[in-house]
Design an enzyme around this catalytic site. Structure first.
Site, PDB file in Angstrom:
ATOM      1  N   HIS A  20      48.297 -32.720 -65.333  1.00 11.74           N
ATOM      2  CA  HIS A  20      47.702 -30.959 -66.153  1.00 11.74           C
ATOM      3  C   HIS A  20      47.950 -30.721 -66.887  1.00 11.74           C
ATOM      4  CE1 HIS A  20      48.362 -31.403 -61.670  1.00 11.74           C
ATOM      5  NE2 HIS A  20      47.069 -30.146 -61.724  1.00 11.74           N
ATOM      6  N   HIS A 251      42.445 -28.390 -67.311  1.00 11.80           N
ATOM      7  CA  HIS A 251      43.326 -28.287 -66.738  1.00 11.80           C
ATOM      8  C   HIS A 251      43.794 -28.980 -65.216  1.00 11.80           C
ATOM      9  CE1 HIS A 251      45.312 -26.561 -62.413  1.00 11.80           C
ATOM     10  NE2 HIS A 251      44.385 -27.067 -61.818  1.00 11.80           N
ATOM     11  N   GLU A 401      57.793 -11.439 -44.367  1.00  7.46           N
ATOM     12  CA  GLU A 401      58.058 -12.147 -44.054  1.00  7.46           C
ATOM     13  C   GLU A 401      58.101 -13.731 -44.872  1.00  7.46           C
ATOM     14  OE1 GLU A 401      55.920 -11.054 -42.071  1.00  7.46           O
ATOM     15  OE2 GLU A 401      56.420  -9.937 -41.151  1.00  7.46           O
ATOM     16  N   HIS A 463      52.673 -12.346 -29.850  1.00  3.96           N
ATOM     17  CA  HIS A 463      54.101 -11.899 -30.383  1.00  3.96           C
ATOM     18  C   HIS A 463      55.179 -13.034 -29.623  1.00  3.96           C
ATOM     19  CE1 HIS A 463      52.986  -7.744 -32.349  1.00  3.96           C
ATOM     20  NE2 HIS A 463      54.051  -7.785 -32.164  1.00  3.96           N
TER      21      HIS A 463
END
Ligand code: TPP
Length: 655
Positions: A20, A251, A401, A463
């Protein structure tokens, strides 16, 4: 000086026919100002603890950092390594890899992770500065981030946490080139990043990223700020490449000989490929020597400290555990449990363990993603960390999280702290990319993940983890512990702390009996699996294997089988990875030679065949759970001693 980075990036990518060039060419001016005037570092000592950290969050632009390491004089980074960009065994892999290339602070490539790691590094810096003083701990964490880093969701968690904690020594330089792989950013994004960061409590500004004076002024202002800073630097991707610059064509692929020749002309760079004119290299090497004096001064300061304080600081930096204190803490917990057995959830057992461990090991910094009371990760003595008091050892990460797991990686990489924290096991999916990187980097982070099965009950299938143990066990170099009782819980904690890599502790919400009565000096979990209860008489006809809360079910099944005159043994398997790493003969002895193997775990079967064989019986889950009181769920899904005994009998009859 900036053109030296551009030339090396063009040439290395061209030689590799892969890589890149756009980012290093576009961001060259930004990092030239940073490395030649502000970054505190010394190539002669890449791990100097008080160095500024530089995180290339946009890891695809790896040639940017490799060029900088070479130019500033990191010994290992030779021009030969630059020429071997992206080749097997080189110090210049496709994306920067921590532990592989000296000077690389963290492994980056998955966008957003580096930025979130940097938040953890900045937290660790503030925490240690609060403990040991600003004359020993006083460094800035710089990040070079791309548009892609800021589009990733994890960036929101990271910047919100950094803004809230007022991490003023965190400075993010955005390579604001308005281009990503698909084309102009206008295709996908219309966020005003300056406003976005400001809303999160940052100081934010926008500058011309090709104007050295503006870059310097912005960095100086950021260094004085009482908040973390974003400097959005407007740049041209592939700066200097006449037809591909400013477009996505620069890129992620080699520019081609013709474009490179034209770029050399445009930049006024006449040196041949991989050659840096001596005068320019000398300027870069001088930039690399700027930090030497402050590094030496820092080292003398450390050396002059009172010996006990110095030893403790050195111990914390090295990551070495205070072995005797840890052993004494573990012993005290185990003696206590032997004297007064506890029928408690393993999450509660973990809290009991942490009371002793966090006292013995002041480097442990706990936390939770807004489930502190459920994860039991905060001990009574632990103060919360805040912008007003960084000495606190407990971090309320908020409902973040992913950002939490990535920040923990950054804290571990920074050194001086051992991060642990908590969430529900089912949300390990929200942490997974960061856990994977912790495993790749071999970082000691400890994830307490409670509510580890249908045993959590009424919250239901959203859950209840089912496939999570298997999915986590699939990550190389990650240890997944699932202790069966309070004694195994402290033993697993001890093993996690002693591991040079990440661990997950899968813990129950529901109470479990203490199966390990009496006191064992050694750590029986260390081998990953062990015979908890031997066959009552003679050779076992059945071996019962289980983890966590299901070990008690296996023990009860053994009794049912005994009533039918069938001799069975019970093997607890708290950690697959440790068991699979054991020598063949030990593994074979623990697996045993019973006619029938049965495993019970409140999860899917995947992974268990390596222990019970394809002919073994598995009692567990085959689909999602349900919402009900947990005892009913265990009945409903057939996770009972009766079903385990029945499975064993069926196999015995068939054999
Ligand atoms: C999580 C993640 N998703 C996708 C990719 C693949 N990828 C690499 S760079 C990039 C985006 C490029 O845009 P930008 O971040 O602005 O970098 P620039 O083009 O300016 O170099 C993508 C999608 C990745 N590395 N990480």
């Amino acid at each position: 000086m900036a053109n030296a980075i551009r030339a090396l990036a063009m040439d290395a990518v061209e030689q590799a026919k892969s890589g890149h060039p756009g980012l290093p060419m576009g961001a060259a001016d930004i990092v030239t100002v940073l490395f030649s005037r502000y970054l505190k570092f010394d190539p002669a000592d890449p791990t100097w603890p008080d160095r500024d950290r530089f995180v290339l969050s946009a890891g695809h632009g790896s040639m940017l950092i490799y060029a900088l390491l070479y130019l500033t004089g990191y010994e290992a980074m030779t021009i030969g390594e630059i020429k071997r960009f992206r080749q097997l065994g080189s110090l210049t892999p496709g994306h920067p890899e921590y532990g592989h290339t000296p000077g690389v602070e963290t492994t980056t490539g998955p966008l957003g992770q580096g930025l979130a790691n940097a938040v953890g590094m900045a937290i660790a810096e503030r925490h240690l500065a609060a403990l040991f003083g600003g004359d020993l701990v006083d460094h800035t964490t710089y990040v070079l981030a791309s548009d892609g880093d800021l589009m990733e969701g994890i960036s929101q968690e990271a910047i919100a946490l950094a803004g809230h904690l007022k991490l003023k020594k965190l400075i993010v330089l955005l390579d604001d080139n308005g281009i990503s792989i698909d084309g102009p950013l206008a295709l996908t994004d219309s966020v005003d990043q300056v406003q976005r960061f400001e809303a999160a409590g940052w100081a934010a500004t926008r500058i011309d990223g090709h104007d050295p004076a503006a870059i310097a002024a912005a960095i100086e202002a950021a260094k004085k700020s009482d908040r973390p800073s974003l400097i959005a630097c407007r740049t041209t991707i592939g700066f200097g490449a006449p037809t591909k610059g400013g477009t996505e064509k620069s890129h992620g692929s080699a520019l081609g000989a013709e474009e490179i020749a034209a770029a050399r002309k445009e930049l006024g760079w006449s040196a041949p490929a991989f050659e840096i004119p001596p005068a320019i290299l000398a300027q870069w090497r001088a930039a690399g020597e700027r930090g030497r004096t402050s590094r030496l001064a820092w080292q003398s300061h450390l050396a002059a400290l009172e010996p006990q304080k110095r030893a403790e600081i050195e111990r914390r930096i090295s990551g070495e555990l205070a072995a005797e204190k840890l052993a004494a803490a573990v012993r005290a917990v185990k003696e206590n449990l032997a004297a007064a057995p506890k029928e408690i959830a393993t999450r509660a057992a973990s809290e009991f363990a942490l009371e002793a461990l966090t006292t013995a090991l002041p480097e442990m910094v706990g936390g939770s993603a807004d489930l502190t009371g459920s994860n039991n990760t905060r001990t009574k003595a632990m103060k919360a960390m805040s912008a007003a008091d960084y000495s606190g050892r407990f971090i309320h990460y908020g409902v973040r999280e992913h950002g939490m797991a990535a920040a923990m990686n950054g804290m571990a990489l920074h050194g001086g702290v051992i991060p642990y924290s908590g969430t529900f096991l089912v949300f390990s999916d929200y942490c997974r990319p960061a856990i994977r990187l912790a495993a790749l980097m071999g970082q000691r982070v400890i994830h307490v993940m409670t509510h580890d099965s249908i045993g959590l009950g009424e919250d239901g299938p959203t859950h209840q983890p089912v496939e999570h143990l298997a999915a986590l066990r699939a990550i190389p170099n990650l240890k997944v512990f699932r202790p069966c009782d309070a004694v195994e819980t402290i033993e697993c904690w001890q093993l996690a702390l002693q591991t040079h890599g990440p661990s997950v502790l899968a813990l129950t919400r529901q109470n479990v009996p203490q199966l390990r009565q009496g006191f064992d000096v050694g750590n029986r979990c260390a081998g990953g699996a062990y015979e908890l209860i031997a066959a009552a008489d003679g050779a076992a006809a059945v071996s019962l294997f289980a983890t966590g809360s299901e070990v008690a079910i296996a023990v009860a099944a053994q009794k049912l089988l005994a009533a039918q005159k069938i001799s069975a043994r019970v093997v607890s398997v708290p950690c697959f990875e440790l068991f699979f790493a054991a020598p063949e003969a030990e593994r074979a002895a623990i697996i045993g030679k019973a006619k029938v193997n049965v495993a019970v775990e409140a999860g899917i079967r995947q992974g268990w065949d390596a222990i019970i064989g394809t002919g073994g019986a598995f009692v567990g889950m085959t689909g999602f759970g349900a919402s009900a009181p947990y005892k009913e769920l265990y009945q409903h899904f057939g996770l009972t001693p009766e079903k385990v005994a029945e499975a064993a009998l069926q196999r015995l009859e068939a054999s």
